[in-house]
Design a protein around this motif. Structure first.
Motif: not given
Length: 182
Positions: A80-91
């Motif tokens: 769940a936390y990995r998926e939230r990371l994957a959804a980020q739009h960051s450098a």
């Protein structure tokens, strides 16, 4: 006598999602009866993952959290936390995902902070030490954090984050056990 409040669906929080609780089940009712504890847990979660928080980036916090959950044998929380990371739009999202995926998919993969002094690698190495119950890191470990440009406030925030995730995955495990017997 039933009231309108009785028919209102309970507020769902992140712990409910991770535990997979039935919205109108006995365990959800138990949590609703302890609304303060539920609210404080979700409030802590919201504060720790507020995108506007300063210090550790949201990418760093999500990567550390996913890794801590993995080390705590909580694969659903780690995912769940990995998926939230994957959804980020960051450098730095791609770098964070690559390192995290190496850690999550290979038991043999270790972070060698002697050769990999990148900030995220050092954060994840410290996360590992804390998650595996080394609450008193040695001086060298703290110096690696300082060398990676983490401030004292960021080191404290990382420690709080790992402690919170340890608490969160244990709450989820207890709720799943209750749900299985209800």
């Amino acid at each position: 006598m039933s009231t309108a409040a009785d028919s209102t669906p309970p507020v769902r929080d992140f712990v409910d999602e991770l535990a997979g609780l039935a919205p109108h089940g006995a365990v959800s009712a138990l949590r609703a009866a302890r609304a303060d504890a539920t609210g404080f847990t979700q409030g802590s979660h919201d504060a720790l993952f507020d995108p506007r928080a300063t210090g550790l980036s949201l990418d760093e916090r999500l990567a550390a959290t996913s890794y801590a959950a993995h080390l705590s044998s909580a694969p659903l929380a780690a995912q769940a936390y990995r998926e939230r990371l994957a959804a980020q739009h960051s450098a730095h999202r791609t770098e964070a995902l690559a390192l995290l995926d190496q850690l999550l998919t290979s038991d043999a993969f270790e972070i060698d902070t002697a050769t990999d002094s990148g900030r995220l690698a050092v954060i994840l190495a410290h996360t590992r030490a804390l998650a595996l119950l080394d609450p008193h890191p040695d001086q060298a470990a703290l110096l690696r954090l300082k060398d990676a440009k983490l401030s004292t406030a960021e080191i404290v925030a990382l420690s709080q984050l790992v402690a919170f995730i340890s608490y969160q995955v244990r709450v989820v495990a207890a709720l799943r056990a209750l749900e299985a017997t209800a």
